[in-house]
Design a protein around this motif. Structure first.
Motif, mmCIF file in Angstrom:
data_model
loop_
_atom_site.group_PDB
_atom_site.id
_atom_site.type_symbol
_atom_site.label_atom_id
_atom_site.label_comp_id
_atom_site.label_asym_id
_atom_site.label_seq_id
_atom_site.Cartn_x
_atom_site.Cartn_y
_atom_site.Cartn_z
ATOM 1 N N ALA A 19 0.828 -1.205 0.000
ATOM 2 C CA ALA A 19 0.000 0.000 0.000
ATOM 3 C C ALA A 19 0.863 1.255 0.000
ATOM 4 O O ALA A 19 0.558 2.240 -0.690
ATOM 5 C CB ALA A 19 -0.933 -0.007 1.207
ATOM 6 N N THR A 76 2.278 1.633 -3.540
ATOM 7 C CA THR A 76 1.215 1.981 -4.483
ATOM 8 C C THR A 76 0.808 3.435 -4.322
ATOM 9 O O THR A 76 0.604 4.157 -5.314
ATOM 10 C CB THR A 76 0.004 1.061 -4.274
ATOM 11 O OG1 THR A 76 0.396 -0.299 -4.486
ATOM 12 C CG2 THR A 76 -1.125 1.413 -5.229
ATOM 13 N N GLU A 77 0.724 3.892 -3.088
ATOM 14 C CA GLU A 77 0.368 5.285 -2.818
ATOM 15 C C GLU A 77 1.382 6.249 -3.413
ATOM 16 O O GLU A 77 1.028 7.332 -3.887
ATOM 17 C CB GLU A 77 0.272 5.503 -1.313
ATOM 18 C CG GLU A 77 -0.124 6.920 -0.904
ATOM 19 C CD GLU A 77 -0.177 7.086 0.596
ATOM 20 O OE1 GLU A 77 -0.451 8.199 1.059
ATOM 21 O OE2 GLU A 77 0.063 6.096 1.318
ATOM 22 N N ARG A 78 2.642 5.844 -3.448
ATOM 23 C CA ARG A 78 3.707 6.698 -3.987
ATOM 24 C C ARG A 78 3.903 6.528 -5.489
ATOM 25 O O ARG A 78 4.723 7.202 -6.091
ATOM 26 C CB ARG A 78 5.033 6.380 -3.274
ATOM 27 C CG ARG A 78 5.079 6.791 -1.806
ATOM 28 C CD ARG A 78 6.258 6.101 -1.118
ATOM 29 N NE ARG A 78 6.510 6.614 0.227
ATOM 30 C CZ ARG A 78 5.812 6.297 1.305
ATOM 31 N NH1 ARG A 78 4.769 5.460 1.184
ATOM 32 N NH2 ARG A 78 6.127 6.790 2.486
#
Length: 366
Positions: A34, A37-39
């Protein structure tokens, strides 16, 4: 004095045993995925920590773009297990029997290999001549001073040699291994980002574009996932270990693997002995840690000495020894070599054994 609590353990384990808390491991996998993916960063976890096809499959199912390995043997095991996008983050020498092994892997899966020398590039090119092009990433030394081109100019020289050898240069990679020292992870992450950016500029000036800028280590992964880095390759995060706990790279609740041992002797005053010695706990002893593993519990006891099958624990003055036959849970200093010594992992959830996973790539060190 450091203390940490182990998960609830199942009864009647044959010890010594490597026990994986599935709840914790699953959280570790999903939280790292996560965060990347967020970055907008690809996660390509290093499987040298767990050496398990089952765990690698779970990491890919959670969103990993592929996996990282350290040896041809590890790559062969993972490919046979259905993992089809593998990066060997190592300057593999492709001479002798290794040539046919690399060629076979490259024809079977999406393979990429590390390279840090002109000679290495030429050998890789010979290994796959007449076959499909082999993807390579040029390694750049960002401060660990282990492997990698020592400066951006040298990286460009290696990349040019790789192209001339018929290889397909996909990008660059580095390993901020100096982040495994206390208070160094922040600077090591900066060094990774800076080295990759400088080398990418130099390759671009030489007419070699780079799609991939890959950094990697558990202590630096969340810190270097920025500013042009496209991929991270942490490994230890999946289990955690005493080093990561001490360095602040993982919290107590992220410790997923424990060595469970039995107390076998209390005959010598002031100590007790467990059945997990050097052949279970390995011999890693970082300068910033005392002992070869940390026992769960309030007392913060450590395995002070190891012999092949004996782990000696010094107990505080006046403290009673645990009964012979009782069990202890030990957090190993460095989980990667500990797993490599084991045949299988005992998988537990909420204190109950739910599976037993083989360490598929055990001893596949070449």
């Amino acid at each position: 004095m450091t203390s940490i609590h182990a998960p609830r353990l199942p009864p009647d384990l044959v010890t010594p045993a490597l026990v994986v808390d599935l709840n914790v491991m699953e959280r570790n996998i999903t939280s790292m995925q996560a965060a990347m993916t967020e970055r907008g960063i690809a996660l390509r976890p290093h499987t040298k920590t767990h050496r398990s096809v089952e765990i690698a499959r779970r990491q890919v199912a959670a969103g990993a773009s592929g996996i990282t390995v350290g040896t041809l043997g590890e790559a062969e095991v993972m490919a046979a297990g259905g993992l089809d996008d593998i990066f060997i983050a190592y300057p593999v020498w492709a001479g002798g029997p290794n040539a046919s092994r690399i060629r076979a892997l490259n024809e079977a899966i999406q393979l990429s290999v590390g390279v840090d020398s002109v000679e290495g590039a030429k050998a890789l090119g010979e290994a796959v001549r007449g076959s499909r092009p082999l993807d390579v990433l040029v390694e750049i030394d960002s401060g660990d001073h282990r492997t990698g081109a020592p400066d951006p100019g040298s990286a460009a020289t290696v990349a040019t040699a790789a192209e001339r050898a018929g290889l397909r240069v996909r990008g660059l990679f580095t390993h901020g291994g100096h982040g495994y020292r206390p208070n160094e992870s922040q600077q090591a992450a900066v060094d990774e980002v800076t080295a990759l950016a400088a080398a990418a500029d130099t390759l671009r000036a030489a007419g070699i574009p780079t799609d991939i800028r890959s950094a990697g280590s558990t202590p630096t992964a969340l810190l270097s996932a920025r500013d042009g880095v496209t991929e991270e390759r942490p490994g230890t995060y999946v289990f955690g270990d005493r080093q990561m706990l001490h360095l602040g790279a993982a919290a107590a609740e992220q410790m997923a693997l424990w060595v469970v041992a039995t107390v076998v002797s209390t005959s010598v005053h002031g100590q007790f002995v467990v059945d997990a010695g050097a052949k279970t706990l390995a011999k890693d002893l970082p300068s910033f840690l005392d002992g070869y593993g940390l026992l769960a519990g309030e007392q913060g006891l450590t395995v002070e000495r190891t012999y092949d099958y004996h782990g000696v624990v010094r107990r505080p003055d006046g403290a009673a020894a645990p009964p012979v036959g009782s069990r202890v849970a030990i957090l190993p200093n460095h989980v990667c070599p500990v797993v490599n010594l084991a045949e299988f992992l005992i998988v537990v959830r909420d204190g109950q054994v739910v599976d037993r996973w083989p360490v598929d790539a055990r001893t596949r060190n070449g």
